[in-house]
Design a protein around this motif. Structure first.
Motif, short mmCIF file in Angstrom:
data_model
loop_
_atom_site.label_atom_id
_atom_site.label_comp_id
_atom_site.label_asym_id
_atom_site.label_seq_id
_atom_site.Cartn_x
_atom_site.Cartn_y
_atom_site.Cartn_z
N ASN A 123 0.83 -1.21 0.00
CA ASN A 123 0.00 0.00 0.00
C ASN A 123 0.86 1.25 0.00
OD1 ASN A 123 -2.92 -1.08 0.51
ND2 ASN A 123 -1.65 -2.16 2.01
N ARG A 143 -8.42 4.73 0.39
CA ARG A 143 -9.25 4.60 1.60
C ARG A 143 -8.80 5.64 2.61
NH1 ARG A 143 -8.83 1.40 6.39
NH2 ARG A 143 -6.99 0.32 5.59
N PRO A 164 1.79 -3.06 11.18
CA PRO A 164 0.82 -2.47 10.23
C PRO A 164 0.23 -1.17 10.76
CG PRO A 164 -0.21 -4.24 11.45
CD PRO A 164 1.22 -4.20 11.91
N SER A 165 1.06 -0.16 10.90
CA SER A 165 0.59 1.13 11.37
C SER A 165 1.47 2.24 10.81
CB SER A 165 0.58 1.19 12.91
OG SER A 165 1.87 0.91 13.41
N LEU A 183 -3.27 0.60 10.31
CA LEU A 183 -3.65 0.50 8.91
C LEU A 183 -4.82 -0.44 8.71
CD1 LEU A 183 -0.12 0.36 7.24
CD2 LEU A 183 -1.52 2.34 7.84
N GLY A 184 -5.14 -1.22 9.72
CA GLY A 184 -6.30 -2.10 9.67
C GLY A 184 -7.27 -1.73 10.78
N LYS A 185 -7.56 -2.71 11.65
CA LYS A 185 -8.45 -2.45 12.78
C LYS A 185 -7.67 -1.86 13.94
CE LYS A 185 -11.64 -6.20 11.57
NZ LYS A 185 -12.30 -7.44 12.05
#
Length: 205
Positions: A123, A143, A164-165, A183-185
């Motif tokens: 990404n 997004r 993932p941040s 980047l997710g939950k």
């Protein structure tokens, strides 16, 4: 005058076909606004006789992200950059083998210094209209990640190498604030606040 089916008619048909193909080629290129063919050219420096290559068009502005951003893929497959090729500053990728280009953002112009790849290189993160966006490198599907009212995400954006941040710099009326965003939950969290302006966060593993 000439007889039908003679050499003159054949020449007219050939020229008409070439004109049609040229027009169709330009139409296809104009409608395919999310990609661009390779424009790589080789040049020889007359002073040093060294060869160098140009990968973008000179009549478009092209800018690499800041020096501590994730700009090149680790395996050397592609790089990301900013170009106004479509009329506004947007994120693009260039395949380092074919030299073909693909547009990765659309809509509002992108802050050039904010562009960076995530740690997994799947990404791309960027700031547009004071909001942080994420879009897949493989497709144009942006997004919204962050856009809290009253604060503005400026150029400072960094992907955390071991998770993932991402870290974004918020410019406040009293200085700067570092905010960590999943980047997710998960929920966003404030990491630190400073009484001075912070431009480029550089997270360590």
């Amino acid at each position: 005058s000439h007889s039908p089916g003679g050499p003159a008619d054949n020449m007219d048909r050939m020229l008409a076909r070439r004109a049609f193909l040229a027009v169709m080629g330009s139409v296809v290129h104009a409608t395919g606004t999310h990609s661009a063919p390779s424009v790589r050219q080789r040049f020889l420096d007359s002073a040093t006789e060294f060869e160098f290559q140009r990968y973008t068009e000179p009549h478009h502005s092209c800018v690499l992200p800041r020096e501590n951003a994730n700009t090149f893929s680790r395996r050397g497959r592609f790089l990301v950059y900013i170009s106004d090729r479509g009329g506004a500053a947007h994120a693009w990728s260039m395949d380092l083998k074919s030299s073909e280009h693909r547009q990765l953002s659309e809509g509002a112009p992108v802050e050039p210094a904010s562009l960076t790849l995530t740690a997994d290189e799947r990404n791309l993160l960027y700031v547009a209209e004071g909001k942080l966006w994420m879009t897949p490198v493989a497709g144009l599907k942006p997004r919204l990640l962050w856009g809290e009212p009253g604060l503005r995400a400026e150029a400072g954006v960094a992907a955390i190498p071991d998770g993932p941040s991402a870290v974004v710099v918020e410019q406040t009326g009293h200085g700067s604030r570092l905010r960590r965003l999943p980047l997710g939950k998960g929920a966003a969290s404030v990491m630190a606040e400073f009484p001075v302006a912070v431009l480029d966060p550089l997270p360590r593993p």
